[in-house]
Design a protein around this motif. Structure first.
Motif, PDB file in Angstrom:
ATOM      1  N   HIS A   1      -7.290  10.635 -10.161  1.00  0.00           N
ATOM      2  CA  HIS A   1      -6.003  10.446  -9.491  1.00  0.00           C
ATOM      3  C   HIS A   1      -6.131  10.646  -7.978  1.00  0.00           C
ATOM      4  O   HIS A   1      -5.511   9.924  -7.192  1.00  0.00           O
ATOM      5  CB  HIS A   1      -4.965  11.411 -10.064  1.00  0.00           C
ATOM      6  N   GLN A   2      -6.936  11.634  -7.575  1.00  0.00           N
ATOM      7  CA  GLN A   2      -7.133  11.892  -6.145  1.00  0.00           C
ATOM      8  C   GLN A   2      -7.764  10.681  -5.464  1.00  0.00           C
ATOM      9  O   GLN A   2      -7.367  10.302  -4.345  1.00  0.00           O
ATOM     10  CB  GLN A   2      -8.030  13.121  -5.958  1.00  0.00           C
ATOM     11  N   ALA A   3      -8.727  10.069  -6.131  1.00  0.00           N
ATOM     12  CA  ALA A   3      -9.395   8.898  -5.554  1.00  0.00           C
ATOM     13  C   ALA A   3      -8.422   7.729  -5.399  1.00  0.00           C
ATOM     14  O   ALA A   3      -8.466   6.995  -4.399  1.00  0.00           O
ATOM     15  CB  ALA A   3     -10.580   8.497  -6.425  1.00  0.00           C
ATOM     16  N   ILE A   4      -7.547   7.557  -6.388  1.00  0.00           N
ATOM     17  CA  ILE A   4      -6.523   6.504  -6.281  1.00  0.00           C
ATOM     18  C   ILE A   4      -5.612   6.789  -5.095  1.00  0.00           C
ATOM     19  O   ILE A   4      -5.326   5.903  -4.276  1.00  0.00           O
ATOM     20  CB  ILE A   4      -5.702   6.408  -7.585  1.00  0.00           C
ATOM     21  N   LEU A   5      -5.155   8.038  -4.989  1.00  0.00           N
ATOM     22  CA  LEU A   5      -4.271   8.420  -3.886  1.00  0.00           C
ATOM     23  C   LEU A   5      -4.930   8.160  -2.534  1.00  0.00           C
ATOM     24  O   LEU A   5      -4.306   7.580  -1.631  1.00  0.00           O
ATOM     25  CB  LEU A   5      -3.899   9.900  -4.007  1.00  0.00           C
ATOM     26  N   ASP A   6      -6.178   8.587  -2.381  1.00  0.00           N
ATOM     27  CA  ASP A   6      -6.867   8.430  -1.092  1.00  0.00           C
ATOM     28  C   ASP A   6      -6.962   6.959  -0.691  1.00  0.00           C
ATOM     29  O   ASP A   6      -6.742   6.602   0.478  1.00  0.00           O
ATOM     30  CB  ASP A   6      -8.267   9.046  -1.166  1.00  0.00           C
ATOM     31  N   ALA A   7      -7.285   6.100  -1.658  1.00  0.00           N
ATOM     32  CA  ALA A   7      -7.406   4.673  -1.355  1.00  0.00           C
ATOM     33  C   ALA A   7      -6.047   4.069  -1.010  1.00  0.00           C
ATOM     34  O   ALA A   7      -5.938   3.216  -0.122  1.00  0.00           O
ATOM     35  CB  ALA A   7      -8.028   3.937  -2.539  1.00  0.00           C
ATOM     36  N   VAL A   8      -5.003   4.517  -1.702  1.00  0.00           N
ATOM     37  CA  VAL A   8      -3.654   4.018  -1.419  1.00  0.00           C
ATOM     38  C   VAL A   8      -3.218   4.424  -0.015  1.00  0.00           C
ATOM     39  O   VAL A   8      -2.691   3.604   0.749  1.00  0.00           O
ATOM     40  CB  VAL A   8      -2.656   4.544  -2.477  1.00  0.00           C
TER      41      VAL A   8
ATOM     42  N   ALA B   1      -5.053   5.050   2.458  1.00  0.00           N
ATOM     43  CA  ALA B   1      -5.861   4.298   3.424  1.00  0.00           C
ATOM     44  C   ALA B   1      -5.458   2.826   3.466  1.00  0.00           C
ATOM     45  O   ALA B   1      -5.983   2.062   4.282  1.00  0.00           O
ATOM     46  CB  ALA B   1      -7.340   4.421   3.071  1.00  0.00           C
ATOM     47  N   ARG B   2      -4.533   2.445   2.591  1.00  0.00           N
ATOM     48  CA  ARG B   2      -4.075   1.051   2.467  1.00  0.00           C
ATOM     49  C   ARG B   2      -5.256   0.114   2.196  1.00  0.00           C
ATOM     50  O   ARG B   2      -5.305  -1.012   2.686  1.00  0.00           O
ATOM     51  CB  ARG B   2      -3.314   0.609   3.722  1.00  0.00           C
ATOM     52  N   ASP B   3      -6.183   0.620   1.386  1.00  0.00           N
ATOM     53  CA  ASP B   3      -7.381  -0.146   1.030  1.00  0.00           C
ATOM     54  C   ASP B   3      -7.147  -0.775  -0.344  1.00  0.00           C
ATOM     55  O   ASP B   3      -7.375  -0.141  -1.381  1.00  0.00           O
ATOM     56  CB  ASP B   3      -8.600   0.781   1.007  1.00  0.00           C
ATOM     57  N   VAL B   4      -6.672  -2.007  -0.346  1.00  0.00           N
ATOM     58  CA  VAL B   4      -6.305  -2.679  -1.596  1.00  0.00           C
ATOM     59  C   VAL B   4      -7.499  -2.805  -2.528  1.00  0.00           C
ATOM     60  O   VAL B   4      -7.400  -2.517  -3.729  1.00  0.00           O
ATOM     61  CB  VAL B   4      -5.700  -4.070  -1.299  1.00  0.00           C
ATOM     62  N   GLU B   5      -8.629  -3.232  -1.999  1.00  0.00           N
ATOM     63  CA  GLU B   5      -9.802  -3.457  -2.849  1.00  0.00           C
ATOM     64  C   GLU B   5     -10.253  -2.166  -3.516  1.00  0.00           C
ATOM     65  O   GLU B   5     -10.520  -2.135  -4.725  1.00  0.00           O
ATOM     66  CB  GLU B   5     -10.943  -4.047  -2.021  1.00  0.00           C
ATOM     67  N   ALA B   6     -10.336  -1.087  -2.743  1.00  0.00           N
ATOM     68  CA  ALA B   6     -10.772   0.190  -3.313  1.00  0.00           C
ATOM     69  C   ALA B   6      -9.744   0.732  -4.301  1.00  0.00           C
ATOM     70  O   ALA B   6     -10.099   1.199  -5.391  1.00  0.00           O
ATOM     71  CB  ALA B   6     -11.012   1.206  -2.198  1.00  0.00           C
ATOM     72  N   ALA B   7      -8.469   0.669  -3.940  1.00  0.00           N
ATOM     73  CA  ALA B   7      -7.419   1.226  -4.801  1.00  0.00           C
ATOM     74  C   ALA B   7      -7.369   0.515  -6.148  1.00  0.00           C
ATOM     75  O   ALA B   7      -7.284   1.165  -7.203  1.00  0.00           O
ATOM     76  CB  ALA B   7      -6.067   1.134  -4.101  1.00  0.00           C
ATOM     77  N   THR B   8      -7.420  -0.809  -6.138  1.00  0.00           N
ATOM     78  CA  THR B   8      -7.345  -1.549  -7.400  1.00  0.00           C
ATOM     79  C   THR B   8      -8.615  -1.359  -8.225  1.00  0.00           C
ATOM     80  O   THR B   8      -8.558  -1.296  -9.457  1.00  0.00           O
ATOM     81  CB  THR B   8      -7.099  -3.047  -7.147  1.00  0.00           C
ATOM     82  N   SER B   9      -9.760  -1.235  -7.554  1.00  0.00           N
ATOM     83  CA  SER B   9     -11.012  -1.000  -8.273  1.00  0.00           C
ATOM     84  C   SER B   9     -11.015   0.375  -8.941  1.00  0.00           C
ATOM     85  O   SER B   9     -11.400   0.513 -10.109  1.00  0.00           O
ATOM     86  CB  SER B   9     -12.197  -1.112  -7.306  1.00  0.00           C
ATOM     87  N   ILE B  10     -10.562   1.389  -8.221  1.00  0.00           N
ATOM     88  CA  ILE B  10     -10.531   2.752  -8.776  1.00  0.00           C
ATOM     89  C   ILE B  10      -9.506   2.848  -9.901  1.00  0.00           C
ATOM     90  O   ILE B  10      -9.748   3.491 -10.929  1.00  0.00           O
ATOM     91  CB  ILE B  10     -10.221   3.774  -7.660  1.00  0.00           C
ATOM     92  N   LEU B  11      -8.355   2.198  -9.721  1.00  0.00           N
ATOM     93  CA  LEU B  11      -7.345   2.194 -10.779  1.00  0.00           C
ATOM     94  C   LEU B  11      -7.885   1.510 -12.034  1.00  0.00           C
ATOM     95  O   LEU B  11      -7.660   1.982 -13.157  1.00  0.00           O
ATOM     96  CB  LEU B  11      -6.073   1.492 -10.299  1.00  0.00           C
ATOM     97  N   THR B  12      -8.601   0.414 -11.850  1.00  0.00           N
ATOM     98  CA  THR B  12      -9.204  -0.282 -12.995  1.00  0.00           C
ATOM     99  C   THR B  12     -10.156   0.643 -13.745  1.00  0.00           C
ATOM    100  O   THR B  12     -10.102   0.750 -14.983  1.00  0.00           O
ATOM    101  CB  THR B  12      -9.960  -1.534 -12.520  1.00  0.00           C
ATOM    102  N   GLU B  13     -11.024   1.331 -13.019  1.00  0.00           N
ATOM    103  CA  GLU B  13     -11.963   2.259 -13.653  1.00  0.00           C
ATOM    104  C   GLU B  13     -11.214   3.374 -14.381  1.00  0.00           C
ATOM    105  O   GLU B  13     -11.611   3.794 -15.474  1.00  0.00           O
ATOM    106  CB  GLU B  13     -12.892   2.860 -12.597  1.00  0.00           C
ATOM    107  N   HIS B  14     -10.139   3.853 -13.778  1.00  0.00           N
ATOM    108  CA  HIS B  14      -9.327   4.921 -14.370  1.00  0.00           C
ATOM    109  C   HIS B  14      -8.758   4.474 -15.718  1.00  0.00           C
ATOM    110  O   HIS B  14      -8.822   5.209 -16.711  1.00  0.00           O
ATOM    111  CB  HIS B  14      -8.198   5.267 -13.394  1.00  0.00           C
ATOM    112  N   ILE B  15      -8.214   3.282 -15.770  1.00  0.00           N
ATOM    113  CA  ILE B  15      -7.637   2.763 -17.013  1.00  0.00           C
ATOM    114  C   ILE B  15      -8.729   2.504 -18.049  1.00  0.00           C
ATOM    115  O   ILE B  15      -8.566   2.808 -19.240  1.00  0.00           O
ATOM    116  CB  ILE B  15      -6.825   1.482 -16.725  1.00  0.00           C
ATOM    117  N   LEU B  16      -9.862   1.960 -17.602  1.00  0.00           N
ATOM    118  CA  LEU B  16     -10.954   1.641 -18.527  1.00  0.00           C
ATOM    119  C   LEU B  16     -11.612   2.891 -19.107  1.00  0.00           C
ATOM    120  O   LEU B  16     -12.207   2.833 -20.188  1.00  0.00           O
ATOM    121  CB  LEU B  16     -12.003   0.780 -17.828  1.00  0.00           C
ATOM    122  N   ARG B  17     -11.502   4.016 -18.407  1.00  0.00           N
ATOM    123  CA  ARG B  17     -12.060   5.265 -18.941  1.00  0.00           C
ATOM    124  C   ARG B  17     -11.375   5.651 -20.248  1.00  0.00           C
ATOM    125  O   ARG B  17     -12.010   6.186 -21.153  1.00  0.00           O
ATOM    126  CB  ARG B  17     -11.908   6.391 -17.918  1.00  0.00           C
ATOM    127  N   THR B  18     -10.081   5.371 -20.349  1.00  0.00           N
ATOM    128  CA  THR B  18      -9.382   5.664 -21.598  1.00  0.00           C
ATOM    129  C   THR B  18      -9.881   4.752 -22.708  1.00  0.00           C
ATOM    130  O   THR B  18     -10.060   5.188 -23.852  1.00  0.00           O
ATOM    131  CB  THR B  18      -7.861   5.509 -21.417  1.00  0.00           C
TER     132      THR B  18
END
Length: 237
Positions: free
Chosen positions: A198-205, A207-224
């Protein structure tokens, strides 16, 4: 005119009070299905459940129809209702679709969200972190608060998306995912640091870094999904 969602009051975020008896019964049934109290495939007998949920038969049927709309319950014509089944194939489909919608909605939120949205994301993360701390202290009674804060964090992340349909279907997919995530949480098949995710998602958001935020969110969802794949197949049938 866009359709950006009204920003929620994070500091005092609690579910809105149900406006009708049917809505109250719907929420309780939904929670019990997600938590596995009513397991997949169970027949939901109105004559038995109406007493447990303290509502009339008509009110309970209305609540069950709402759950059919959420795809958590299956209507069987004249034979009544059953809890929707689960399977690994189903969850893989849910996960793929959720990734597509939630990452697109997050991209839109980062592009459209103003300072108030950003402040709400920070506040939602703070409240989630506080709930995590309470849970780590060993009080399982705080799990319901954590679940609420986790859902709120994901909702706030995409709340600046102009697409109400993205937000609507993301909510349905989130609830569907919860049935499977609770199974993986209970069995703990893999270890993960959800706070750091969650912290990594927040940091990317922030930073307004769309590529990083969506990539980290994808990994977060796929972990489940990875965790659910470790659950014995007989549990997912």
């Amino acid at each position: 005119m866009n359709d950006i969602a009204a920003l929620p009051d994070i500091a005092g975020s609690q579910p809105d009070e149900p406006k009708t008896l049917a809505e109250a019964a719907y929420r309780r049934l939904r929670r019990d299905i997600i938590e596995g109290i009513h397991p997949p495939g169970e027949k939901l007998r109105v004559e038995h459940l109406k007493d447990h949920y303290a509502v009339g038969a008509g009110t309970l049927r209305e609540a069950l129809q709402l759950l059919v709309t959420d795809a958590l319950v299956v209507a069987q014509g004249q034979r009544g209702f059953r809890v929707a089944p689960i399977s690994l194939d189903d969850f893989e489909d849910i996960t793929r679709t959720r990734v597509l919608l939630e990452t697109e909605a997050l991209k839109q939120s980062i592009e459209c969200g103003e300072d108030a949205w950003e402040a709400n994301v920070v506040a939602a993360f703070h409240m989630l972190s506080r709930a995590e701390t309470k849970l780590e202290e060993g009080n399982e009674g705080n799990r319901e608060e954590w679940e609420l804060r986790n859902q709120t964090f994901h909702e706030v992340l995409i709340s600046a998306s102009p697409s109400r349909w993205c937000r609507h279907f993301q909510n349905i997919l989130y609830l569907q995912s919860e049935r499977y995530r609770r199974l993986s949480l209970f069995r703990q098949p893999i270890s993960r640091d959800v706070h750091s995710e969650h912290q990594a998602i927040l940091d990317a958001v922030l930073a307004r870094d769309v590529e990083a935020a969506t990539s980290i969110l994808t990994e977060h969802i796929l972990r489940t999904l990875e965790a659910v794949r470790q659950i014995p197949s007989d549990v997912l049938s």
